[in-house]
Enzyme design. Structure first.
Site, PDB file in Angstrom:
ATOM      1  N   ASP A   1       0.917  -1.313   0.086  1.00  0.00           N
ATOM      2  CA  ASP A   1       0.131  -0.006  -0.024  1.00  0.00           C
ATOM      3  C   ASP A   1       0.925   1.231  -0.142  1.00  0.00           C
ATOM      4  O   ASP A   1       0.295   2.571  -0.454  1.00  0.00           O
ATOM      5  CB  ASP A   1      -0.817   0.125   1.200  1.00  0.00           C
ATOM      6  CG  ASP A   1      -0.444  -0.276   2.535  1.00  0.00           C
ATOM      7  OD1 ASP A   1       0.591   0.822   2.808  1.00  0.00           O
ATOM      8  OD2 ASP A   1      -0.660  -1.072   3.166  1.00  0.00           O
TER       9      ASP A   1
ATOM     10  N   ASP B   1       6.271  -6.210   6.617  1.00  0.00           N
ATOM     11  CA  ASP B   1       4.972  -5.515   6.721  1.00  0.00           C
ATOM     12  C   ASP B   1       4.090  -6.631   6.060  1.00  0.00           C
ATOM     13  O   ASP B   1       3.554  -6.431   4.923  1.00  0.00           O
ATOM     14  CB  ASP B   1       4.759  -4.256   5.938  1.00  0.00           C
ATOM     15  CG  ASP B   1       3.535  -3.674   5.977  1.00  0.00           C
ATOM     16  OD1 ASP B   1       2.461  -4.106   6.862  1.00  0.00           O
ATOM     17  OD2 ASP B   1       3.140  -2.774   5.282  1.00  0.00           O
TER      18      ASP B   1
END
Length: 286
Positions: free
Chosen positions: A85, A155
């Site tokens: 993202d 992540d």
């Protein structure tokens, strides 16, 4: 107007009103949905699990970047695994002292969709000249690269589907091999109240691999189940024990403006509740 029901846990969960569906696609790896919610802004979900929302992403992204980078103090090369993202990349890129950022994301569609539909996450960071974006399996990358990194940030999604391998023993060992002297690894490790076994598993894998390993916490409302844990593995035992004064100097020197992170939060985040400590100690002594 429909609802989005998260399916991470049996018998307990959260529901978002989908005020507007922005995009839905089945990528090569997972089912991706991006929608708008009046309270949380734009929301992304993968395979039925909420990944990030515009309203509270700053907490998660600031804590996974500024804690290791400021604790290290001289991080020049940073590796982000996952993070499609772009939020993690945005925060890492705020550190002028970082000279090179490698980001390895398994799903190129996630990057493309987030650039289009979640532009506030990356805020142009994908155009940073320091970035080397690699679309590949993060496990394969750390297992085969000959590069060394000062800070590695994992992540990942939850340990189901494509993200499962990023919690394996092989993954932690490969990351350890890729760390330069004094390097630090941090990883997303779930909410311990709901996923205590994840914390225990990680603890047993970090034990013996790092000179200093521990966990730290932050409360991110989107990740239902209370405070979230991040795993910490450092090649240098001093990195976690810096004084408030040193952290304040480094933070001020970075000139970074944050919305959650500060040096006091940095130190306090490593204080863990008793039930988490007991679970960690049990798994590292067994």
């Amino acid at each position: 107007m429909s609802d989005y029901q998260e399916t991470l846990y049996e018998g307990y969960g959260q529901r978002f009103r989908m005020d507007r569906l922005l995009h839905e696609v089945r990528t090569e790896h997972q089912h991706l949905v991006i929608f708008e919610n009046a309270r949380m802004g734009r929301v992304m979900a993968l395979d039925g699990v909420i990944q990030t929302t515009e309203a509270d992403e700053f907490i998660y992204h600031e804590m996974l970047t500024h804690v290791p980078i400021l604790a290290h103090g001289l991080a020049r090369r940073v590796l982000i695994i996952g993070g499609g993202d772009g939020g993690m990349l945005r925060e890492v890129a705020k550190h002028d002292s970082v000279e090179h950022i490698t980001m390895v994301e398994i799903d190129g569609t996630v990057v493309d969709m987030c650039k289009t539909f979640l532009p506030n996450h990356s805020r142009g960071a994908f155009d940073d000249p320091r970035l080397n974006l690699v679309i590949d399996d993060g496990m394969r990358f750390v297992a085969t690269t000959d590069q060394k990194f000062d800070v590695i940030i994992s992540d990942s999604t939850d340990p189901i589907g494509p993200g499962e391998v990023l919690f394996s023993e092989n993954f932690y060992q490969a990351c350890r091999r890729c760390l330069a002297d004094g390097g630090i690894l941090v990883t997303q490790n779930g909410t311990p109240f709901m996923q205590l076994s994840e914390v225990q598993t990680t603890a047993s894998r970090m034990n013996g691999l790092f000179a200093d390993w521990h966990f730290y916490q932050a409360a991110v409302p989107t990740y239902i189940g209370g405070a979230m844990t991040f795993a910490w593995g450092a090649c240098d035992g001093q990195a976690r024990k810096l004084s408030l004064e040193v952290l304040r100097q480094r933070f001020a020197g970075s000139a970074i403006v944050t919305r959650y992170y500060n040096p006091e939060i940095h130190l306090g985040a490593f204080a863990l509740p008793q039930y988490v400590l007991q679970a960690i100690n049990k798994s590292s002594n067994s």
